[in-house]
Enzyme design. Sequence first.
Site, short mmCIF file in Angstrom:
data_model
loop_
_atom_site.label_atom_id
_atom_site.label_comp_id
_atom_site.label_asym_id
_atom_site.label_seq_id
_atom_site.Cartn_x
_atom_site.Cartn_y
_atom_site.Cartn_z
N GLY A 227 0.83 -1.21 0.00
CA GLY A 227 0.00 0.00 0.00
C GLY A 227 0.86 1.26 0.00
CG ASN B 46 -6.71 0.67 -1.80
OD1 ASN B 46 -7.27 0.92 -2.87
ND2 ASN B 46 -6.32 1.63 -0.97
CB SER C 211 -6.17 7.56 11.85
OG SER C 211 -6.71 8.75 11.33
CB ALA C 212 -4.96 12.66 13.25
CE1 TYR D 222 -9.24 3.90 8.48
CE2 TYR D 222 -9.61 6.18 9.13
CZ TYR D 222 -8.74 5.15 8.80
OH TYR D 222 -7.39 5.37 8.82
CE LYS E 76 -6.75 2.75 10.92
NZ LYS E 76 -5.84 1.66 10.56
CG ASN F 12 -4.31 15.09 6.96
OD1 ASN F 12 -4.43 15.23 8.19
ND2 ASN F 12 -5.35 15.03 6.17
N PRO G 175 -19.50 16.58 5.35
CG PRO G 175 -21.55 15.51 5.03
CD PRO G 175 -20.37 16.03 4.29
P1 NAD Z 1 -3.42 1.56 1.51
O1 NAD Z 1 -4.82 1.16 1.21
O2 NAD Z 1 -2.61 2.14 0.41
O3 NAD Z 1 -2.63 0.31 2.11
C1 NAD Z 1 -3.23 -0.70 2.85
C2 NAD Z 1 -2.83 -2.03 2.26
O4 NAD Z 1 -3.41 -3.08 3.02
C3 NAD Z 1 -3.29 -2.21 0.81
O5 NAD Z 1 -2.20 -2.59 0.01
C4 NAD Z 1 -4.34 -3.31 0.90
O6 NAD Z 1 -4.37 -4.11 -0.27
C5 NAD Z 1 -3.88 -4.08 2.13
N1 NAD Z 1 -4.94 -4.81 2.83
C6 NAD Z 1 -6.14 -4.33 3.27
N2 NAD Z 1 -6.82 -5.30 3.89
C7 NAD Z 1 -6.05 -6.42 3.87
C8 NAD Z 1 -6.20 -7.74 4.36
N3 NAD Z 1 -7.31 -8.12 5.00
N4 NAD Z 1 -5.20 -8.63 4.15
C9 NAD Z 1 -4.08 -8.25 3.51
N5 NAD Z 1 -3.88 -7.03 3.02
C10 NAD Z 1 -4.85 -6.11 3.21
O7 NAD Z 1 -3.47 2.55 2.75
P2 NAD Z 1 -2.32 3.45 3.38
O8 NAD Z 1 -2.67 4.86 3.09
O9 NAD Z 1 -0.98 2.93 3.03
O10 NAD Z 1 -2.62 3.23 4.92
C11 NAD Z 1 -1.98 2.22 5.67
C12 NAD Z 1 -2.57 2.18 7.07
O11 NAD Z 1 -2.46 3.47 7.66
C13 NAD Z 1 -4.05 1.82 7.09
O12 NAD Z 1 -4.29 1.01 8.22
C14 NAD Z 1 -4.74 3.16 7.25
O13 NAD Z 1 -5.98 3.05 7.89
C15 NAD Z 1 -3.73 3.91 8.11
N6 NAD Z 1 -3.84 5.36 7.96
C16 NAD Z 1 -3.72 5.93 6.72
C17 NAD Z 1 -3.83 7.30 6.57
C18 NAD Z 1 -3.74 7.95 5.22
O14 NAD Z 1 -4.09 9.12 5.08
N7 NAD Z 1 -3.25 7.29 4.19
C19 NAD Z 1 -4.05 8.10 7.70
C20 NAD Z 1 -4.15 7.50 8.95
C21 NAD Z 1 -4.03 6.12 9.07
C1 UD1 Z 2 -9.73 12.31 5.92
C2 UD1 Z 2 -10.64 11.44 6.75
C3 UD1 Z 2 -9.89 10.96 7.99
C4 UD1 Z 2 -8.61 10.23 7.59
C5 UD1 Z 2 -7.77 11.18 6.73
C6 UD1 Z 2 -6.52 10.55 6.23
C7 UD1 Z 2 -12.93 12.26 6.32
C8 UD1 Z 2 -14.12 12.95 6.90
N1 UD1 Z 2 -11.83 12.19 7.11
O1 UD1 Z 2 -9.35 13.38 6.71
O2 UD1 Z 2 -10.69 10.10 8.76
O3 UD1 Z 2 -7.88 9.85 8.74
O4 UD1 Z 2 -8.54 11.60 5.59
O5 UD1 Z 2 -6.81 9.50 5.36
O6 UD1 Z 2 -12.96 11.75 5.20
N2 UD1 Z 2 -10.73 18.68 0.87
C9 UD1 Z 2 -11.32 19.46 -0.11
N3 UD1 Z 2 -11.62 18.87 -1.31
C10 UD1 Z 2 -11.36 17.55 -1.58
C11 UD1 Z 2 -10.76 16.77 -0.58
C12 UD1 Z 2 -10.46 17.37 0.64
O7 UD1 Z 2 -11.55 20.62 0.10
O8 UD1 Z 2 -11.68 17.09 -2.70
C13 UD1 Z 2 -10.37 19.31 2.16
C14 UD1 Z 2 -11.04 18.70 3.38
O9 UD1 Z 2 -12.27 19.30 3.65
C15 UD1 Z 2 -9.98 18.95 4.47
C16 UD1 Z 2 -8.65 18.88 3.70
O10 UD1 Z 2 -8.98 19.12 2.34
O11 UD1 Z 2 -10.13 20.23 4.99
C17 UD1 Z 2 -7.98 17.54 3.82
O12 UD1 Z 2 -8.88 16.51 3.44
P1 UD1 Z 2 -8.46 14.97 3.38
O13 UD1 Z 2 -7.25 14.82 2.57
O14 UD1 Z 2 -9.67 14.20 2.97
O15 UD1 Z 2 -8.07 14.62 4.89
P2 UD1 Z 2 -8.91 14.78 6.25
O16 UD1 Z 2 -10.11 15.60 6.05
O17 UD1 Z 2 -7.97 15.23 7.29
#
Ligand code: NAD
Ligand code: UD1
Length: 338
Positions: free
Chosen positions: A10, A35, A124-125, A148, A152, A178, A292
């Site tokens: 991922g 994913n 996550s935050a 979601y 967490k 983020n 929302p």
């Molecule tokens: P991502 O979707 O790119 O990576 C997650 C990976 O897990 C994917 O490759 C998917 O195929 C794999 N996966 C999902 N379910 C699985 C299962 N049951 N068995 C095996 N593989 C599985 O997401 P990411 O952005 O790299 O996020 C990684 C982690 O960090 C996640 O747990 C996500 O919730 C957390 N996180 C992400 C963000 C963000 O903004 N990207 C923010 C806070 C927390």
């Molecule tokens: C979102 C998730 C949060 C998750 C985080 C990281 C929601 C409500 N929250 O947060 O749970 O942990 O991503 O994966 O989905 N924005 C726009 N236009 C867009 C997209 C975003 O204006 O098309 C704005 C949003 O309103 C926000 C900022 O950009 O103010 C960042 O958005 P985003 O990247 O989705 O992150 P979070 O809102 O922090």
Amino acid sequence: MAILVTGGTGYIGSHTVVELLDSGYEVVIVDNFYNSKPEVLNRIQDITGKDFKFYEIDIRDQEALDKVFSENQIEAVIHFAGLKAVGESVEIPITYYHNNITGTLMLCEVMQKHGVKKIVFSSSATVYGMDNKPPYTEDMPTSATNPYGRTKLMIEEILKDIYVSDNSWGISILRYFNPIGAHASGKIGEDPNGIPNNLLPYITQVACGKREKLYVFGDDYDTNDGTGVRDYIHVVDLAQAHIKALEKILSNTGVEIYNLGTGVGYSVLDVINTFARVNQVEVPYVITDRRPGDVATSFADPSKAFKELGWKAAKNLEDMCRDSWNWQKNNPDGYSSE
Ligand code: NAD
Ligand code: UD1
């Protein structure tokens, strides 16, 4: 001895695998490609020039997971595997609870069976909910507004209970703010399916002409310019924090939570303007309704990670915007560009 990385193909997982390999760790990845794409594996090899093991399995397949632990000498686990789309989690909560919670329970069970008691977990935050005032500190009350976020929170509680029951575990819970940006090589990056939910992937797709314009979700928040403020962090900084967290649990027991952010908040318009300026591209946008569930402002107090892990984000918003664009330009269709 190897580090098992669940969800290692991922977005954040792949960047962390690169840092692990570059730091000399042996790596075993498990992922079901729900994913992500197999091409990521070639890219990781390309960047690092190192070999690693990969198993295409679902972490809920306990037999398959057990085999991974039997065939490899796993020392610790970095657990990224999970589903992460907030909106989707509201539509299909059972899938989210099952994947994230059952998946983690099965993983912990297999770890326990094999005597592996070191885990770094991706939280996550979002667990800071709607009521805390930033900067967020790890001891603030937590809450969630969607399935979601609840997965967490629940996993954080499960991991704390595991430690209470057996304090020879070493557990590091990382609350990401983020994550954006991409590896400097432009070979790995974020490759969302369909319409991006998050800001940066949407901006890059607008900048390259795949989407007409960005919809800015609200300009009437109580912030400097009325748009939402977030703590964006470069994915490579984030990946490096995992190495620090891993080093800490490899030599310590306990359960600790760390914020991973820069401590600085930027508005949506700050991000659009910085992206356009450093990359010399246009990002057309319109203001639309609030989304929302969004908070006005979210940013970390990252001082605990600095004090206890010796980690601090090094890259700024310009680096993040430049690297996100570099990845998008080199891979207009993500990993399907090949
Ligand atoms: P991502 O979707 O790119 O990576 C997650 C990976 O897990 C994917 O490759 C998917 O195929 C794999 N996966 C999902 N379910 C699985 C299962 N049951 N068995 C095996 N593989 C599985 O997401 P990411 O952005 O790299 O996020 C990684 C982690 O960090 C996640 O747990 C996500 O919730 C957390 N996180 C992400 C963000 C963000 O903004 N990207 C923010 C806070 C927390
Ligand atoms: C979102 C998730 C949060 C998750 C985080 C990281 C929601 C409500 N929250 O947060 O749970 O942990 O991503 O994966 O989905 N924005 C726009 N236009 C867009 C997209 C975003 O204006 O098309 C704005 C949003 O309103 C926000 C900022 O950009 O103010 C960042 O958005 P985003 O990247 O989705 O992150 P979070 O809102 O922090």
